[in-house]
Design a protein around this motif. Structure first.
Motif, PDB file in Angstrom:
ATOM      1  N   LEU A 310       0.835  -1.193   0.000  1.00 30.23           N
ATOM      2  CA  LEU A 310       0.000   0.000   0.000  1.00 30.23           C
ATOM      3  C   LEU A 310       0.876   1.251   0.000  1.00 30.23           C
ATOM      4  N   LYS A 314      -5.177   2.082   4.412  1.00 28.90           N
ATOM      5  CA  LYS A 314      -6.421   1.454   3.989  1.00 28.90           C
ATOM      6  C   LYS A 314      -7.607   2.381   4.268  1.00 28.90           C
ATOM      7  N   MET A 315      -8.579   2.338   3.341  1.00 27.24           N
ATOM      8  CA  MET A 315      -9.822   3.102   3.497  1.00 27.24           C
ATOM      9  C   MET A 315      -9.564   4.589   3.712  1.00 27.24           C
ATOM     10  N   SER A 316      -8.621   5.163   2.934  1.00 29.11           N
ATOM     11  CA  SER A 316      -8.268   6.571   3.162  1.00 29.11           C
ATOM     12  C   SER A 316      -8.441   7.456   1.944  1.00 29.11           C
ATOM     13  N   GLN A 343      -5.459  -5.080  -6.165  1.00 28.46           N
ATOM     14  CA  GLN A 343      -5.937  -5.322  -4.800  1.00 28.46           C
ATOM     15  C   GLN A 343      -5.552  -4.175  -3.866  1.00 28.46           C
ATOM     16  N   ASN A 344      -4.325  -3.663  -4.027  1.00 28.59           N
ATOM     17  CA  ASN A 344      -3.874  -2.545  -3.183  1.00 28.59           C
ATOM     18  C   ASN A 344      -4.734  -1.311  -3.383  1.00 28.59           C
ATOM     19  N   ASP A 347      -8.045  -1.747  -1.591  1.00 24.34           N
ATOM     20  CA  ASP A 347      -7.902  -1.622  -0.135  1.00 24.34           C
ATOM     21  C   ASP A 347      -7.748  -0.168   0.296  1.00 24.34           C
ATOM     22  N   GLU A 348      -7.141   0.670  -0.538  1.00 25.47           N
ATOM     23  CA  GLU A 348      -6.865   2.060  -0.159  1.00 25.47           C
ATOM     24  C   GLU A 348      -8.086   2.973  -0.253  1.00 25.47           C
ATOM     25  N   LYS A 533     -15.602   1.477  -5.379  1.00 25.99           N
ATOM     26  CA  LYS A 533     -15.652   0.588  -4.220  1.00 25.99           C
ATOM     27  C   LYS A 533     -16.950   0.834  -3.452  1.00 25.99           C
TER      28      LYS A 533
END
Length: 533
Positions: A310, A314-316, A343-344, A347-348, A533
Protein backbone atom coordinates in the motif's frame (compact mmCIF):
# COMPACT_ATOMS: atom_id res chain seq x y z
CA UNK A 1 43.57 5.83 13.80
CA UNK A 2 42.15 9.05 15.23
CA UNK A 3 43.58 8.41 18.71
CA UNK A 4 46.99 6.98 17.80
CA UNK A 5 47.95 8.95 14.71
CA UNK A 6 48.74 7.88 11.18
CA UNK A 7 52.48 7.20 11.16
CA UNK A 8 52.16 3.39 11.11
CA UNK A 9 49.00 3.14 9.02
CA UNK A 10 49.50 1.46 5.63
CA UNK A 11 48.37 3.28 2.52
CA UNK A 12 46.68 1.67 -0.47
CA UNK A 13 50.04 0.38 -1.73
CA UNK A 14 50.97 -1.18 1.62
CA UNK A 15 53.50 1.51 2.56
CA UNK A 16 53.52 3.23 5.98
CA UNK A 17 51.86 6.60 5.69
CA UNK A 18 54.53 8.22 7.91
CA UNK A 19 52.35 11.20 8.83
CA UNK A 20 53.17 12.38 12.32
CA UNK A 21 50.28 14.81 12.74
CA UNK A 22 47.02 13.67 14.25
CA UNK A 23 43.82 14.25 12.22
CA UNK A 24 42.13 17.54 13.02
CA UNK A 25 38.76 16.74 11.39
CA UNK A 26 36.93 14.00 9.50
CA UNK A 27 34.91 14.87 6.41
CA UNK A 28 32.26 12.36 5.33
CA UNK A 29 31.54 12.94 1.66
CA UNK A 30 28.12 11.31 1.21
CA UNK A 31 28.00 10.38 -2.46
CA UNK A 32 24.76 9.90 -4.41
CA UNK A 33 23.27 12.28 -1.86
CA UNK A 34 20.37 13.03 -4.21
CA UNK A 35 19.44 9.33 -4.42
CA UNK A 36 17.28 7.42 -1.97
CA UNK A 37 14.75 4.60 -1.87
CA UNK A 38 16.88 2.43 -4.16
CA UNK A 39 18.80 -0.78 -3.58
CA UNK A 40 22.13 1.01 -3.92
CA UNK A 41 21.06 3.94 -1.74
CA UNK A 42 18.04 3.05 0.39
CA UNK A 43 18.48 5.90 2.89
CA UNK A 44 17.77 9.57 2.38
CA UNK A 45 20.55 12.11 2.88
CA UNK A 46 19.20 13.32 6.21
CA UNK A 47 19.07 9.76 7.56
CA UNK A 48 22.63 9.06 6.44
CA UNK A 49 23.78 12.33 8.02
CA UNK A 50 22.03 11.51 11.30
CA UNK A 51 23.67 8.10 11.41
CA UNK A 52 27.13 9.47 10.65
CA UNK A 53 26.86 12.16 13.32
CA UNK A 54 25.74 9.57 15.87
CA UNK A 55 28.60 7.28 14.85
CA UNK A 56 31.25 10.00 15.04
CA UNK A 57 30.22 11.65 18.31
CA UNK A 58 32.74 9.49 20.20
CA UNK A 59 35.61 10.99 18.23
CA UNK A 60 37.56 13.79 19.88
CA UNK A 61 37.71 15.83 16.68
CA UNK A 62 35.03 17.55 14.56
CA UNK A 63 33.23 15.61 11.84
CA UNK A 64 31.44 17.15 8.87
CA UNK A 65 28.85 15.57 6.54
CA UNK A 66 29.01 16.95 3.00
CA UNK A 67 26.42 15.91 0.35
CA UNK A 68 27.81 14.95 -3.05
CA UNK A 69 25.15 14.57 -5.71
CA UNK A 70 25.41 11.86 -8.33
CA UNK A 71 27.02 12.83 -11.65
CA UNK A 72 27.25 9.31 -13.10
CA UNK A 73 30.44 7.62 -14.19
CA UNK A 74 32.89 10.46 -14.67
CA UNK A 75 36.70 10.61 -14.82
CA UNK A 76 36.35 13.97 -13.04
CA UNK A 77 34.43 12.62 -10.07
CA UNK A 78 37.26 13.17 -7.57
CA UNK A 79 37.85 16.77 -8.60
CA UNK A 80 34.09 17.38 -8.63
CA UNK A 81 33.83 16.06 -5.06
CA UNK A 82 36.61 18.36 -3.88
CA UNK A 83 34.94 21.38 -5.49
CA UNK A 84 31.57 20.40 -4.06
CA UNK A 85 33.04 20.19 -0.55
CA UNK A 86 34.54 23.64 -1.01
CA UNK A 87 31.20 25.10 -2.11
CA UNK A 88 29.15 23.34 0.57
CA UNK A 89 31.41 24.74 3.29
CA UNK A 90 31.15 28.31 1.99
CA UNK A 91 34.73 28.07 0.63
CA UNK A 92 36.13 27.41 4.13
CA UNK A 93 37.52 23.97 3.20
CA UNK A 94 39.89 23.61 0.30
CA UNK A 95 41.17 20.04 0.36
CA UNK A 96 44.58 19.37 -1.17
CA UNK A 97 47.13 16.54 -1.06
CA UNK A 98 49.01 18.58 1.55
CA UNK A 99 46.20 18.80 4.09
CA UNK A 100 43.99 15.79 3.33
CA UNK A 101 44.19 12.00 3.28
CA UNK A 102 41.48 10.09 1.40
CA UNK A 103 39.85 6.90 2.68
CA UNK A 104 38.50 4.81 -0.18
CA UNK A 105 38.28 1.08 -0.94
CA UNK A 106 36.86 1.22 -4.48
CA UNK A 107 38.49 1.97 -7.85
CA UNK A 108 37.52 5.63 -7.30
CA UNK A 109 40.72 5.72 -5.21
CA UNK A 110 42.68 5.83 -8.48
CA UNK A 111 41.12 9.19 -9.31
CA UNK A 112 42.45 10.67 -6.06
CA UNK A 113 45.86 9.06 -6.55
CA UNK A 114 46.07 10.77 -9.93
CA UNK A 115 45.48 14.10 -8.17
CA UNK A 116 48.36 13.38 -5.78
CA UNK A 117 46.45 12.36 -2.64
CA UNK A 118 47.53 9.64 -0.23
CA UNK A 119 44.79 7.01 -0.01
CA UNK A 120 44.01 4.67 2.87
CA UNK A 121 42.28 1.49 1.67
CA UNK A 122 39.63 1.02 4.44
CA UNK A 123 38.20 -2.50 3.79
CA UNK A 124 40.71 -3.31 1.07
CA UNK A 125 43.89 -5.21 1.92
CA UNK A 126 46.86 -2.88 1.11
CA UNK A 127 48.76 -3.80 -2.01
CA UNK A 128 47.96 -4.68 -5.62
CA UNK A 129 45.76 -7.70 -4.84
CA UNK A 130 42.01 -7.05 -4.97
CA UNK A 131 41.06 -8.58 -1.63
CA UNK A 132 39.29 -7.19 1.42
CA UNK A 133 39.40 -7.42 5.20
CA UNK A 134 35.64 -7.05 5.40
CA UNK A 135 32.58 -6.92 3.19
CA UNK A 136 31.95 -3.77 1.22
CA UNK A 137 28.84 -1.84 2.30
CA UNK A 138 26.64 -3.04 -0.56
CA UNK A 139 27.71 -6.64 0.13
CA UNK A 140 26.84 -6.22 3.81
CA UNK A 141 23.44 -4.82 2.87
CA UNK A 142 22.71 -7.74 0.56
CA UNK A 143 23.80 -10.14 3.30
CA UNK A 144 21.43 -8.57 5.83
CA UNK A 145 18.51 -8.82 3.40
CA UNK A 146 19.35 -12.45 2.69
CA UNK A 147 19.68 -13.36 6.38
CA UNK A 148 16.42 -11.60 7.23
CA UNK A 149 14.70 -13.49 4.43
CA UNK A 150 16.04 -16.79 5.76
CA UNK A 151 14.89 -15.93 9.29
CA UNK A 152 11.39 -15.06 8.10
CA UNK A 153 11.21 -18.34 6.21
CA UNK A 154 12.09 -20.36 9.31
CA UNK A 155 10.01 -18.54 11.92
CA UNK A 156 6.28 -18.28 12.35
CA UNK A 157 4.47 -15.13 11.26
CA UNK A 158 4.60 -12.26 13.73
CA UNK A 159 2.50 -9.08 14.01
CA UNK A 160 3.82 -6.21 11.89
CA UNK A 161 6.29 -3.94 13.69
CA UNK A 162 8.72 -1.31 12.56
CA UNK A 163 12.36 -2.39 12.48
CA UNK A 164 13.39 -4.73 15.26
CA UNK A 165 10.56 -5.79 17.53
CA UNK A 166 11.91 -3.64 20.38
CA UNK A 167 15.03 -1.48 20.74
CA UNK A 168 16.01 -3.63 23.74
CA UNK A 169 16.23 -6.61 21.39
CA UNK A 170 19.14 -5.18 19.42
CA UNK A 171 21.52 -7.39 21.34
CA UNK A 172 19.43 -10.47 20.63
CA UNK A 173 19.34 -9.63 16.95
CA UNK A 174 23.10 -9.24 16.88
CA UNK A 175 23.44 -12.65 18.55
CA UNK A 176 21.43 -14.09 15.69
CA UNK A 177 24.22 -12.94 13.40
CA UNK A 178 22.00 -10.81 11.20
CA UNK A 179 23.36 -7.41 12.13
CA UNK A 180 26.67 -8.31 13.75
CA UNK A 181 28.76 -6.07 11.47
CA UNK A 182 26.67 -2.94 11.99
CA UNK A 183 27.68 -0.18 14.35
CA UNK A 184 25.18 0.55 17.09
CA UNK A 185 24.59 4.02 15.64
CA UNK A 186 23.46 2.31 12.45
CA UNK A 187 21.24 -0.12 14.35
CA UNK A 188 19.60 2.67 16.31
CA UNK A 189 18.64 4.67 13.24
CA UNK A 190 17.55 1.71 11.13
CA UNK A 191 15.37 0.45 13.96
CA UNK A 192 13.83 3.82 14.83
CA UNK A 193 12.86 4.54 11.20
CA UNK A 194 11.81 1.00 10.20
CA UNK A 195 14.49 0.85 7.51
CA UNK A 196 15.06 -2.90 7.61
CA UNK A 197 11.54 -3.49 6.29
CA UNK A 198 12.06 -0.80 3.66
CA UNK A 199 15.18 -2.52 2.37
CA UNK A 200 13.40 -5.89 2.39
CA UNK A 201 10.81 -4.36 0.07
CA UNK A 202 13.38 -2.78 -2.25
CA UNK A 203 15.29 -6.03 -2.70
CA UNK A 204 12.17 -8.15 -3.18
CA UNK A 205 10.72 -5.88 -5.86
CA UNK A 206 11.35 -7.24 -9.35
CA UNK A 207 9.73 -4.23 -10.99
CA UNK A 208 12.49 -1.68 -10.42
CA UNK A 209 16.24 -1.72 -10.97
CA UNK A 210 19.08 -1.07 -8.53
CA UNK A 211 18.79 2.69 -9.01
CA UNK A 212 15.04 2.67 -8.49
CA UNK A 213 13.90 3.11 -12.09
CA UNK A 214 11.39 1.04 -13.96
CA UNK A 215 13.53 0.72 -17.07
CA UNK A 216 17.06 1.83 -17.90
CA UNK A 217 16.37 2.25 -21.61
CA UNK A 218 13.88 5.12 -21.50
CA UNK A 219 14.73 8.57 -22.85
CA UNK A 220 13.18 10.67 -20.08
CA UNK A 221 13.46 13.94 -22.02
CA UNK A 222 11.13 12.52 -24.66
CA UNK A 223 8.94 10.89 -22.03
CA UNK A 224 8.47 14.11 -20.04
CA UNK A 225 7.49 16.07 -23.14
CA UNK A 226 4.91 13.42 -24.04
CA UNK A 227 3.42 13.48 -20.52
CA UNK A 228 3.06 17.26 -20.54
CA UNK A 229 1.62 17.31 -24.05
CA UNK A 230 -1.24 14.95 -23.18
CA UNK A 231 -1.91 16.27 -19.65
CA UNK A 232 -4.84 18.44 -20.78
CA UNK A 233 -6.40 15.49 -22.61
CA UNK A 234 -6.08 13.27 -19.53
CA UNK A 235 -7.56 15.98 -17.33
CA UNK A 236 -10.58 16.60 -19.55
CA UNK A 237 -11.29 12.86 -19.80
CA UNK A 238 -11.10 12.26 -16.07
CA UNK A 239 -12.35 15.59 -14.59
CA UNK A 240 -16.06 14.59 -14.33
CA UNK A 241 -15.23 11.53 -12.24
CA UNK A 242 -12.75 12.90 -9.70
CA UNK A 243 -14.21 12.80 -6.18
CA UNK A 244 -12.91 15.53 -3.85
CA UNK A 245 -11.12 14.72 -0.62
CA UNK A 246 -7.88 12.78 -0.62
CA UNK A 247 -6.77 12.40 -4.23
CA UNK A 248 -3.81 10.25 -5.25
CA UNK A 249 -2.07 10.09 -8.64
CA UNK A 250 0.02 6.93 -8.83
CA UNK A 251 2.68 7.04 -11.51
CA UNK A 252 2.26 10.81 -11.56
CA UNK A 253 5.27 11.31 -13.90
CA UNK A 254 6.03 15.05 -13.62
CA UNK A 255 2.83 16.00 -11.76
CA UNK A 256 1.04 17.46 -14.79
CA UNK A 257 -2.37 15.91 -14.02
CA UNK A 258 -2.26 17.04 -10.38
CA UNK A 259 -1.32 20.55 -11.49
CA UNK A 260 -4.46 20.80 -13.63
CA UNK A 261 -6.81 19.23 -11.05
CA UNK A 262 -5.46 21.68 -8.45
CA UNK A 263 -6.59 24.60 -10.59
CA UNK A 264 -10.16 23.33 -10.81
CA UNK A 265 -12.54 24.91 -8.23
CA UNK A 266 -13.77 21.45 -7.17
CA UNK A 267 -10.31 20.59 -5.90
CA UNK A 268 -9.73 23.60 -3.67
CA UNK A 269 -10.46 21.71 -0.44
CA UNK A 270 -8.72 18.49 -1.47
CA UNK A 271 -5.34 17.05 -0.57
CA UNK A 272 -3.21 15.69 -3.42
CA UNK A 273 -0.63 12.94 -3.28
CA UNK A 274 1.61 12.22 -6.26
CA UNK A 275 3.39 8.87 -6.24
CA UNK A 276 6.32 8.25 -8.58
CA UNK A 277 8.97 5.52 -8.42
CA UNK A 278 11.26 6.78 -11.21
CA UNK A 279 13.93 8.88 -9.52
CA UNK A 280 14.32 11.34 -12.40
CA UNK A 281 10.59 12.09 -12.57
CA UNK A 282 10.21 12.34 -8.80
CA UNK A 283 12.95 14.97 -8.70
CA UNK A 284 11.12 17.02 -11.34
CA UNK A 285 7.93 16.86 -9.24
CA UNK A 286 9.78 18.14 -6.19
CA UNK A 287 11.35 20.93 -8.23
CA UNK A 288 7.97 21.96 -9.63
CA UNK A 289 6.55 22.11 -6.14
CA UNK A 290 9.48 24.25 -5.01
CA UNK A 291 8.86 26.53 -8.00
CA UNK A 292 5.29 27.11 -6.81
CA UNK A 293 3.63 25.54 -9.86
CA UNK A 294 0.79 23.95 -7.87
CA UNK A 295 -2.02 26.33 -6.89
CA UNK A 296 -3.08 24.13 -3.96
CA UNK A 297 -0.49 24.11 -1.13
CA UNK A 298 -1.62 20.64 -0.02
CA UNK A 299 0.31 18.78 -2.70
CA UNK A 300 2.73 16.10 -1.57
CA UNK A 301 4.99 13.77 -3.52
CA UNK A 302 6.04 10.29 -2.45
CA UNK A 303 8.71 8.10 -3.98
CA UNK A 304 7.19 4.70 -3.36
CA UNK A 305 6.36 1.54 -5.26
CA UNK A 306 2.62 0.93 -5.44
CA UNK A 307 2.96 -2.73 -6.41
CA UNK A 308 4.81 -4.19 -3.47
CA UNK A 309 2.38 -2.77 -0.91
CA UNK A 310 0.00 0.00 0.00
CA UNK A 311 1.11 3.57 -0.63
CA UNK A 312 -1.85 5.05 1.24
CA UNK A 313 -3.51 3.83 4.44
CA UNK A 314 -6.42 1.45 3.99
CA UNK A 315 -9.82 3.10 3.50
CA UNK A 316 -8.27 6.57 3.16
CA UNK A 317 -8.54 7.71 -0.47
CA UNK A 318 -11.53 9.23 -2.25
CA UNK A 319 -9.94 9.16 -5.70
CA UNK A 320 -6.98 7.28 -7.11
CA UNK A 321 -5.85 8.13 -10.62
CA UNK A 322 -3.49 6.17 -12.84
CA UNK A 323 -2.61 6.79 -16.46
CA UNK A 324 -0.53 4.63 -18.77
CA UNK A 325 0.70 2.66 -15.78
CA UNK A 326 -1.07 -0.67 -15.49
CA UNK A 327 0.31 -1.96 -18.79
CA UNK A 328 3.82 -1.21 -17.51
CA UNK A 329 3.19 -3.25 -14.37
CA UNK A 330 2.02 -6.18 -16.50
CA UNK A 331 4.97 -5.74 -18.88
CA UNK A 332 7.79 -5.40 -16.36
CA UNK A 333 6.39 -7.15 -13.30
CA UNK A 334 4.05 -9.81 -14.65
CA UNK A 335 0.47 -10.82 -13.96
CA UNK A 336 0.90 -11.46 -10.26
CA UNK A 337 2.25 -7.93 -9.80
CA UNK A 338 -0.70 -6.45 -11.69
CA UNK A 339 -3.23 -8.37 -9.58
CA UNK A 340 -1.42 -7.21 -6.42
CA UNK A 341 -1.59 -3.63 -7.67
CA UNK A 342 -5.33 -3.87 -8.27
CA UNK A 343 -5.94 -5.32 -4.80
CA UNK A 344 -3.87 -2.54 -3.18
CA UNK A 345 -5.96 0.15 -4.86
CA UNK A 346 -9.17 -1.49 -3.70
CA UNK A 347 -7.90 -1.62 -0.13
CA UNK A 348 -6.87 2.06 -0.16
CA UNK A 349 -10.21 3.48 -1.29
CA UNK A 350 -12.99 4.53 1.06
CA UNK A 351 -16.42 3.05 0.41
CA UNK A 352 -17.74 4.97 -2.58
CA UNK A 353 -14.23 5.91 -3.68
CA UNK A 354 -13.16 5.55 -7.30
CA UNK A 355 -10.05 4.34 -9.09
CA UNK A 356 -9.77 6.13 -12.44
CA UNK A 357 -7.56 4.06 -14.71
CA UNK A 358 -6.74 5.49 -18.11
CA UNK A 359 -4.59 3.18 -20.23
CA UNK A 360 -4.17 1.26 -23.45
CA UNK A 361 -6.34 -1.80 -23.95
CA UNK A 362 -6.46 -4.88 -26.14
CA UNK A 363 -9.22 -5.57 -28.65
CA UNK A 364 -12.04 -8.02 -28.07
CA UNK A 365 -11.32 -11.21 -29.96
CA UNK A 366 -7.62 -10.47 -29.80
CA UNK A 367 -6.70 -14.10 -30.55
CA UNK A 368 -8.40 -14.20 -33.94
CA UNK A 369 -6.17 -14.25 -37.02
CA UNK A 370 -6.15 -11.38 -39.47
CA UNK A 371 -4.44 -10.76 -42.79
CA UNK A 372 -2.19 -7.71 -42.83
CA UNK A 373 -0.92 -5.61 -45.71
CA UNK A 374 1.99 -3.25 -44.94
CA UNK A 375 3.48 -0.57 -47.16
CA UNK A 376 7.05 -1.14 -48.33
CA UNK A 377 7.86 1.89 -50.49
CA UNK A 378 9.05 4.33 -47.83
CA UNK A 379 12.29 2.55 -46.93
CA UNK A 380 15.53 4.44 -47.55
CA UNK A 381 18.17 2.13 -46.11
CA UNK A 382 18.66 0.15 -49.36
CA UNK A 383 19.38 -3.09 -47.55
CA UNK A 384 21.90 -1.63 -45.08
CA UNK A 385 22.00 -3.12 -41.60
CA UNK A 386 22.06 -1.35 -38.23
CA UNK A 387 25.85 -1.16 -38.27
CA UNK A 388 25.70 1.34 -41.15
CA UNK A 389 23.91 3.92 -39.00
CA UNK A 390 25.12 6.07 -36.13
CA UNK A 391 22.29 4.99 -33.83
CA UNK A 392 19.28 2.66 -33.74
CA UNK A 393 16.77 5.46 -34.32
CA UNK A 394 18.35 6.41 -37.65
CA UNK A 395 18.28 2.77 -38.70
CA UNK A 396 14.65 2.23 -37.69
CA UNK A 397 13.55 5.46 -39.36
CA UNK A 398 15.10 4.28 -42.61
CA UNK A 399 12.87 1.19 -42.73
CA UNK A 400 9.52 0.91 -44.47
CA UNK A 401 6.50 -0.16 -42.46
CA UNK A 402 6.94 -3.78 -43.52
CA UNK A 403 10.70 -3.78 -42.93
CA UNK A 404 10.21 -2.29 -39.49
CA UNK A 405 7.64 -4.97 -38.70
CA UNK A 406 10.24 -7.68 -39.26
CA UNK A 407 12.55 -5.86 -36.85
CA UNK A 408 9.64 -5.65 -34.40
CA UNK A 409 9.02 -9.36 -34.79
CA UNK A 410 12.61 -10.05 -33.73
CA UNK A 411 12.63 -7.58 -30.83
CA UNK A 412 9.16 -7.63 -29.28
CA UNK A 413 9.40 -9.10 -25.77
CA UNK A 414 12.24 -11.38 -26.81
CA UNK A 415 13.70 -11.05 -23.30
CA UNK A 416 10.40 -12.35 -21.95
CA UNK A 417 10.43 -15.25 -24.42
CA UNK A 418 7.53 -14.12 -26.59
CA UNK A 419 7.34 -15.52 -30.13
CA UNK A 420 5.35 -13.56 -32.72
CA UNK A 421 4.30 -16.05 -35.40
CA UNK A 422 3.28 -15.07 -38.93
CA UNK A 423 2.52 -16.72 -42.26
CA UNK A 424 2.99 -15.02 -45.64
CA UNK A 425 0.37 -15.23 -48.43
CA UNK A 426 0.13 -13.70 -51.87
CA UNK A 427 -3.39 -12.83 -52.99
CA UNK A 428 -3.70 -11.51 -56.55
CA UNK A 429 0.06 -10.90 -56.43
CA UNK A 430 -0.14 -8.79 -53.25
CA UNK A 431 1.73 -9.88 -50.13
CA UNK A 432 -0.19 -10.34 -46.86
CA UNK A 433 0.94 -11.56 -43.46
CA UNK A 434 -1.37 -13.64 -41.30
CA UNK A 435 -1.04 -13.17 -37.53
CA UNK A 436 -3.09 -12.74 -34.38
CA UNK A 437 -5.03 -9.49 -34.09
CA UNK A 438 -3.28 -8.63 -30.82
CA UNK A 439 0.15 -8.91 -32.47
CA UNK A 440 -0.54 -6.43 -35.24
CA UNK A 441 -2.17 -4.12 -32.67
CA UNK A 442 1.01 -4.28 -30.60
CA UNK A 443 3.06 -3.39 -33.66
CA UNK A 444 1.04 -0.43 -34.92
CA UNK A 445 0.91 1.02 -31.41
CA UNK A 446 4.72 1.03 -31.17
CA UNK A 447 6.09 1.27 -34.70
CA UNK A 448 6.63 5.04 -34.62
CA UNK A 449 8.39 5.25 -31.24
CA UNK A 450 11.83 4.75 -32.71
CA UNK A 451 13.55 6.99 -30.15
CA UNK A 452 12.41 4.70 -27.32
CA UNK A 453 12.40 1.43 -29.25
CA UNK A 454 14.32 -0.68 -26.72
CA UNK A 455 11.96 0.33 -23.93
CA UNK A 456 8.82 -0.11 -26.03
CA UNK A 457 9.84 -3.63 -26.99
CA UNK A 458 9.26 -4.76 -23.41
CA UNK A 459 5.75 -3.36 -23.15
CA UNK A 460 2.56 -5.29 -23.75
CA UNK A 461 -0.60 -3.30 -24.47
CA UNK A 462 -3.06 -6.02 -25.47
CA UNK A 463 -2.89 -8.49 -22.59
CA UNK A 464 -6.52 -7.77 -21.52
CA UNK A 465 -9.50 -6.55 -23.50
CA UNK A 466 -11.98 -4.09 -21.98
CA UNK A 467 -14.32 -6.88 -20.89
CA UNK A 468 -11.44 -8.87 -19.42
CA UNK A 469 -10.44 -5.80 -17.43
CA UNK A 470 -13.98 -5.52 -16.08
CA UNK A 471 -14.08 -9.19 -15.13
CA UNK A 472 -10.78 -9.03 -13.26
CA UNK A 473 -11.70 -5.84 -11.41
CA UNK A 474 -15.07 -7.26 -10.40
CA UNK A 475 -13.40 -10.40 -9.08
CA UNK A 476 -11.50 -8.17 -6.62
CA UNK A 477 -14.72 -6.48 -5.46
CA UNK A 478 -14.92 -3.37 -7.63
CA UNK A 479 -18.12 -2.19 -9.25
CA UNK A 480 -17.57 -0.86 -12.76
CA UNK A 481 -19.24 2.46 -13.44
CA UNK A 482 -21.42 2.55 -16.57
CA UNK A 483 -19.47 5.70 -17.48
CA UNK A 484 -16.45 3.53 -18.23
CA UNK A 485 -15.69 3.12 -21.91
CA UNK A 486 -13.20 1.92 -24.48
CA UNK A 487 -12.35 3.94 -27.55
CA UNK A 488 -10.15 4.23 -30.60
CA UNK A 489 -7.68 7.09 -30.82
CA UNK A 490 -8.68 8.52 -34.18
CA UNK A 491 -5.61 10.72 -34.40
CA UNK A 492 -3.43 7.61 -34.29
CA UNK A 493 -5.57 5.93 -36.94
CA UNK A 494 -5.47 8.91 -39.28
CA UNK A 495 -1.82 9.86 -38.76
CA UNK A 496 -0.05 6.59 -37.96
CA UNK A 497 -2.10 3.66 -39.27
CA UNK A 498 -3.95 4.58 -42.44
CA UNK A 499 -1.87 4.15 -45.58
CA UNK A 500 0.70 2.18 -43.62
CA UNK A 501 -1.26 -0.92 -42.60
CA UNK A 502 -4.50 -2.54 -43.77
CA UNK A 503 -6.33 -5.32 -41.93
CA UNK A 504 -8.52 -8.05 -43.41
CA UNK A 505 -10.28 -11.19 -42.31
CA UNK A 506 -11.27 -14.13 -44.45
CA UNK A 507 -13.55 -17.13 -44.20
CA UNK A 508 -10.81 -19.08 -45.93
CA UNK A 509 -7.62 -19.93 -44.00
CA UNK A 510 -5.63 -19.42 -47.20
CA UNK A 511 -7.43 -16.95 -49.47
CA UNK A 512 -6.48 -17.04 -53.12
CA UNK A 513 -8.32 -14.04 -54.55
CA UNK A 514 -8.88 -10.55 -53.19
CA UNK A 515 -12.65 -10.95 -53.04
CA UNK A 516 -12.14 -13.51 -50.27
CA UNK A 517 -10.57 -10.84 -48.05
CA UNK A 518 -12.96 -8.81 -45.90
CA UNK A 519 -11.72 -5.35 -44.75
CA UNK A 520 -11.38 -5.10 -40.97
CA UNK A 521 -11.40 -1.79 -39.09
CA UNK A 522 -8.63 -0.91 -36.67
CA UNK A 523 -9.95 -1.86 -33.23
CA UNK A 524 -9.99 0.10 -29.97
CA UNK A 525 -6.73 1.40 -28.55
CA UNK A 526 -7.54 2.93 -25.13
CA UNK A 527 -9.94 2.78 -22.22
CA UNK A 528 -11.17 4.86 -19.33
CA UNK A 529 -12.03 2.45 -16.53
CA UNK A 530 -13.92 3.77 -13.50
CA UNK A 531 -13.69 1.17 -10.76
CA UNK A 532 -15.80 2.05 -7.71
CA UNK A 533 -15.65 0.59 -4.22
Amino acid sequence: MVEHGLSEVLDVFGNPLAVSKHPSAIIFAVTSANHNNTRRNPLSLYQRAMMIQDFSKEFKIPSLVIPIDDIGMSPNFASYTLKKIEVETELRLKLTPKNTIVLCSTPVANLYLTLGFFVLPVEKVPGPKLSFFAKLPWEELEGIVSRRKERKATTSARPFTLGLEDPTQIGAAEEEGIYHNLDRACLRLWNDYGLFEKVDMLFSDSLIGDDGDLTESRDYNTYVREMDNIAELKFQETKPFVKPGRIGDIGCAVGSWIKLVCQDPSGLESDFYGVEIARHLYQICEQRKENGEFSNPNVFFLRKNAVSGLVFPKMSMNTIHTSSLTHEIESYGGRSQLVSFIQNRYDELVMGGVWINRDVVGPEGKEIEVFVWMEEESGTNHGRGPEAFSNSKEYLDSLSTKERFFQFQKDFRKVEGYVLRTDTFFVDGIEYHRMKLKDICEYVSKKDYTDNWDSEMHESFCFWSFNEWKENLESIGFKISPNSYEYRNEWLVQNRYEGKVKLFTSQSPSPQIHSELIPFDFPVTHMLMLAEK
